[in-house]
Design a protein around this motif. Structure first.
Motif, short mmCIF file in Angstrom:
data_model
loop_
_atom_site.label_atom_id
_atom_site.label_comp_id
_atom_site.label_asym_id
_atom_site.label_seq_id
_atom_site.Cartn_x
_atom_site.Cartn_y
_atom_site.Cartn_z
N UNK A 43 45.06 31.80 23.01
CA UNK A 43 44.28 31.07 22.01
C UNK A 43 43.73 29.76 22.55
N UNK A 44 44.28 29.31 23.65
CA UNK A 44 43.78 28.10 24.31
C UNK A 44 44.26 28.09 25.75
N UNK A 45 43.49 27.44 26.60
CA UNK A 45 43.89 27.30 28.00
C UNK A 45 44.81 26.10 28.15
N UNK A 46 46.01 26.37 28.60
CA UNK A 46 47.03 25.34 28.75
C UNK A 46 47.38 25.20 30.22
N UNK A 47 47.36 23.99 30.78
CA UNK A 47 47.71 23.81 32.19
C UNK A 47 49.09 24.40 32.50
N UNK A 50 48.93 31.06 31.95
CA UNK A 50 47.81 31.98 32.16
C UNK A 50 46.60 31.45 31.40
N UNK A 51 45.48 31.39 32.06
CA UNK A 51 44.24 30.91 31.44
C UNK A 51 43.17 31.99 31.49
N UNK A 52 42.23 31.90 30.56
CA UNK A 52 41.10 32.82 30.51
C UNK A 52 39.82 32.05 30.78
N UNK A 53 38.93 32.65 31.56
CA UNK A 53 37.69 31.98 31.96
C UNK A 53 36.50 32.90 31.68
N UNK A 54 35.79 32.70 30.59
CA UNK A 54 34.57 33.49 30.34
C UNK A 54 33.51 33.16 31.40
N UNK A 55 32.94 34.19 31.99
CA UNK A 55 31.93 34.01 33.05
C UNK A 55 30.77 34.97 32.79
N UNK A 65 28.63 39.96 30.85
CA UNK A 65 29.61 39.04 30.27
C UNK A 65 31.01 39.51 30.65
N UNK A 66 31.80 38.61 31.20
CA UNK A 66 33.13 38.98 31.69
C UNK A 66 34.14 37.90 31.37
N UNK A 67 35.40 38.27 31.41
CA UNK A 67 36.51 37.32 31.32
C UNK A 67 37.37 37.46 32.56
N UNK A 68 37.72 36.33 33.15
CA UNK A 68 38.65 36.30 34.27
C UNK A 68 39.94 35.65 33.78
N UNK A 69 41.06 36.26 34.11
CA UNK A 69 42.37 35.71 33.77
C UNK A 69 43.04 35.23 35.06
N UNK A 70 43.51 34.00 35.04
CA UNK A 70 44.22 33.46 36.20
C UNK A 70 45.69 33.24 35.85
N UNK A 71 46.58 33.45 36.82
CA UNK A 71 48.01 33.35 36.55
C UNK A 71 48.47 31.92 36.32
N UNK A 72 49.68 31.79 35.84
CA UNK A 72 50.28 30.47 35.62
C UNK A 72 50.30 29.68 36.92
N UNK A 73 50.04 28.38 36.80
CA UNK A 73 50.03 27.48 37.96
C UNK A 73 49.02 27.93 39.02
N UNK A 74 47.94 28.52 38.57
CA UNK A 74 46.87 28.96 39.47
C UNK A 74 46.38 27.81 40.34
N UNK A 75 46.27 28.09 41.62
CA UNK A 75 45.82 27.10 42.61
C UNK A 75 44.71 27.76 43.43
N UNK A 76 43.49 27.27 43.28
CA UNK A 76 42.34 27.88 43.93
C UNK A 76 42.45 27.87 45.45
#
Length: 353
Positions: A43-47, A50-55, A65-76
């Motif tokens: 429901x919201x992206x919390x540092x 897991x976060x969701x990124x509409x792209x 239109x896509x959604x990307x999900x990144x894991x907890x503590x994601x580090x690019x």
């Protein structure tokens, strides 16, 4: 569904009951800022979580239109395995495909799920074109995008196809060796069903339906009205009278419990010649990647998974049955989803690490 034609008139009847249900559904998807309709959705992206990124991105000139999900503590700056998730026929990224993408992200994967071209929130005209070549290209396009996403290890890319997305996943993986591990859930062979009818119930009308679809294409080409096949709306009584689990539970899922305005059972009738002359289970010998096919033991679609699995020649293949589950129940029922996710995690861990 043996008593329901594959090509049927566009249903437009609206009852008071359906209006009430539609309003209730609208509140449901609008309650989530990302319009996700599955249980436990972000429901919201919390540092740190897991976060969701509409792209969005272009694929052959069409906006996807896509959604990307990144894991907890994601580090690019780090490298993560990734999984492409292909949604069911009529489905969109906010439904079961999103659920599985989120669950995999919770276990350390970067995942992507996109609406098919001409469908959902993606672009493309006319709407609801549903051709195998497009759906397969959608999968290649997701791979193109996610392998260039920050933090993704392109050498550890897997794929999961659900329902119709499972059939298209089998074909995409045959030629796209970027996918190192191939999995399907409740695989639906769209070509076989559009051609033969569900459970081979329309074998006697194949040529008639091909002629009908060809005429629809000719009408479109001449600038005439686009003809749609499928179901635009359905009453509770019609759902209750539906004899097959796939369609009865599917109507409940897509029109009641997990409805979303971008999700529809409609497709252009002119798509049918492409669908009816295509088959998900051909050339299975070209899949040399590890293959996992998951299906519910009680699914009335299981015969399609069985047919494709039998044709796979790769020694590294596994059929996993979820005891007691029907096709649609693998989309949402917590105990069945958990079994599927646990098996997927075991499979990807063995082949993407």
């Amino acid at each position: 569904m043996k008593k329901l034609p594959i090509i049927i008139a566009l249903t437009t009847s609206i009852t008071a009951t359906n209006i009430t249900k539609a309003q209730s559904t609208q509140k449901g998807y609008q309650a989530n800022p990302f319009t996700l309709v599955y249980e436990g959705a972000i429901t919201e992206n919390v540092p740190g979580k897991v976060n969701i990124h509409p792209v969005s991105y272009k694929l052959n000139g069409i906006d996807i239109a896509a959604n990307i999900y990144t894991p907890a503590d994601y580090d690019a700056s780090k490298k993560y395995p990734a999984v492409v998730v292909a949604h069911p026929n009529g489905g969109i990224k906010e439904q079961t495909a999103g659920l599985y993408a989120q669950r995999l992200a919770e276990s350390g994967y970067i995942t992507i799920v996109a609406d098919a071209a001409y469908q959902g929130a993606s672009g493309g005209q006319p709407r609801h074109i549903d051709k195998p070549a497009n759906r397969i290209e959608d999968i290649h396009g997701m791979a193109d995008f996610i392998t260039r996403y920050a933090g993704v290890d392109a050498n550890r890319l897997g794929i999961l196809g659900i329902c119709g997305g499972g059939g298209y996943t089998l074909k995409a993986a045959q030629g796209d060796k970027r996918f190192k591990a191939v999995a399907t859930l409740s695989m639906f062979n769209s070509g076989e069903v559009r051609r033969n009818g569900f459970q081979n119930s329309q074998l006697n009308t194949i040529q008639q339906r091909l002629k009908q679809a060809s005429d629809a294409r000719a009408q479109e080409a001449a600038g005439g009205k686009i003809i749609y096949a499928g179901v635009a709306d359905i009453t509770d009584e019609e759902i209750a009278k539906t004899t097959t689990d796939l369609y009865r539970e599917g109507y409940e899922y897509y029109y009641r419990t997990h409805a979303h305005p971008n999700s529809t059972f409609l497709y252009t009738m002119s798509s049918l010649p492409d669908l009816m002359t295509w088959d998900a289970a051909t050339n299975m010998d070209l899949i040399n990647q590890p293959l996992l096919m998951i299906a519910g033991s009680k699914a009335d679609t299981k015969y399609m998974t069985d047919e494709a699995f039998k044709k796979a020649t790769n020694a590294s293949k596994e059929l996993f049955l979820i005891d007691g589950a029907t096709h649609i129940q693998t989309y949402w029922k917590p105990e069945y989803v958990s079994q599927a996710v646990n098996k997927l995690l075991e499979f990807y861990k063995s082949n993407l690490f």
